[in-house]
Write an enzyme that holds these catalytic residues in place. Structure first.
Site, PDB file in Angstrom:
ATOM      1  N   ASP A  99       0.903  -1.233   0.058  1.00 37.15           N
ATOM      2  CA  ASP A  99       0.067  -0.185  -0.134  1.00 37.15           C
ATOM      3  C   ASP A  99       0.634   1.368  -0.084  1.00 37.15           C
ATOM      4  O   ASP A  99       1.697   1.318  -0.890  1.00 37.15           O
ATOM      5  CB  ASP A  99      -1.001  -0.087   1.260  1.00 37.15           C
ATOM      6  CG  ASP A  99      -2.064   1.180   1.212  1.00 37.15           C
ATOM      7  OD1 ASP A  99      -3.290   0.852   0.551  1.00 37.15           O
ATOM      8  OD2 ASP A  99      -1.885   1.963   1.978  1.00 37.15           O
ATOM      9  N   HIS A 283      -7.144  -6.656  -0.662  1.00 35.67           N
ATOM     10  CA  HIS A 283      -6.122  -5.359  -0.421  1.00 35.67           C
ATOM     11  C   HIS A 283      -5.147  -5.786   0.321  1.00 35.67           C
ATOM     12  O   HIS A 283      -3.885  -5.374   0.450  1.00 35.67           O
ATOM     13  CB  HIS A 283      -6.836  -4.073  -0.244  1.00 35.67           C
ATOM     14  CG  HIS A 283      -5.897  -3.050   0.051  1.00 35.67           C
ATOM     15  ND1 HIS A 283      -4.945  -2.673  -0.969  1.00 35.67           N
ATOM     16  CD2 HIS A 283      -5.508  -2.298   1.197  1.00 35.67           C
ATOM     17  CE1 HIS A 283      -4.377  -1.733  -0.448  1.00 35.67           C
ATOM     18  NE2 HIS A 283      -4.654  -1.327   1.083  1.00 35.67           N
TER      19      HIS A 283
END
Length: 304
Positions: A99, A283
């Site tokens: 991320d 994610h």
């Protein structure tokens, strides 16, 4: 078990979790995470013969949280990585990020390739510098409600995310996209009936404790430097990321909708060794599919 300590660098204290001996591997978390996001990789990589260090990056966890928004630019974040490598007594390291941590990893390899033996981005691919400020682009593509634009106003997102830290993290980690999203960031998600299989109640409690202590301002200030970072990196327009690289992405990761590993991204990583799609993964890649991510990292490390 990892050893925890603080190191002093660039005028701040960083908390690090450290395990193992051997070539240095840095693990950089994203938002909203801490060193604990790498709990599965620390021991596995250490057992394979590596010295693994996962910091709470500036603004997060038990690390210092400078007050000024301007203290969270990409130059500060890359500077922390370079200083951490030196503080650990090393000249070079493999830098792995998820991320926002991937953004820091890619930019460390771009700005300081001499200190990066290899770079791994998880979820976020390398991002070519475009002709317009990124927040202008996202506003045109997704509107003012896009979360990165929503995060720009100091105090607004803090109030939303900090109202109930446990609910915030439960929604962020385990919520599914709401088919009828309401306002703000948390309005994007529907309340999960149960926690996802990869996140135990104890895991969630650890994150809740960390963010209850730290708050969310530090992490949000990274977003408030997005356009500033675009300005600061003008000298690296079209510059390649030259260290050996690897990209890992969950096939269901929402990031794919706005950051693609396309031809433009591939063009700036000429030493890309592989692109790994993780089936059935969202994610939170290294937490959701720890074995897949760890195996991919070990394959990459051995090839170096």
């Amino acid at each position: 078990m990892p050893h925890h300590r603080h190191v002093r660098l660039n005028g701040i204290d960083l908390h690090v979790a450290e395990q193992g001996e051997g070539p240095l591997v840095l693990l950089l978390h994203g938002f909203p995470e801490t060193w604990y996001a790498w709990r599965h990789q620390l021991g596995a990589l250490a057992d394979a013969g590596y010295r693994v260090v996962a910091p709470d990056q500036r603004g997060y966890g038990a690390s210092d949280r400078p007050g000024g928004v301007d203290q969270y630019s990409i130059l500060h974040l890359v500077g922390d990585v370079v200083a951490l490598i030196r503080e650990l007594g090393e000249e070079r390291a493999v830098v792995v990020g998820h991320d926002w941590g991937a953004m820091v990893a890619w930019n460390t390899a771009l700005l300081r390739p001499g200190v990066v033996r290899g770079v791994v981005g998880i979820s976020v691919p390398p991002l070519p510098r475009g002709p317009l400020p990124p927040l202008t682009v996202s506003r045109r593509r997704f509107g003012d409600g896009f979360y990165q634009n929503h995060f720009q106003r100091p105090g607004v997102a803090e109030a939303e995310l900090g109202k109930d830290v446990a609910a915030t993290l439960r929604l962020t980690y385990g919520g599914v996209p709401d088919p009828e999203p309401s306002g703000g960031f948390l309005g994007l998600f529907a309340e999960p009936e149960t926690l996802p299989a990869w996140l135990t109640e104890e895991d969630l409690a650890t994150f809740v404790e960390q963010f209850t202590e730290s708050g969310f301002t530090g992490g949000l200030n990274w977003y408030r430097n997005i356009d500033r970072n675009w300005e600061l990196t003008a000298a690296w327009q079209d510059a390649p990321i030259t260290p050996p690289s690897l990209y890992i992405s969950g096939e269901n990761d929402v990031v794919r909708h706005f950051y693609a590993m396309d031809d433009a991204a591939r063009a700036i990583v000429p030493n890309l060794r592989a692109v790994i799609d993780v089936p059935g993964c969202g994610h939170w890649t290294q937490q959701e599919r720890p074995e897949v991510v760890t195996d991919a990292l070990l394959d990459f490390l051995r090839e170096l």
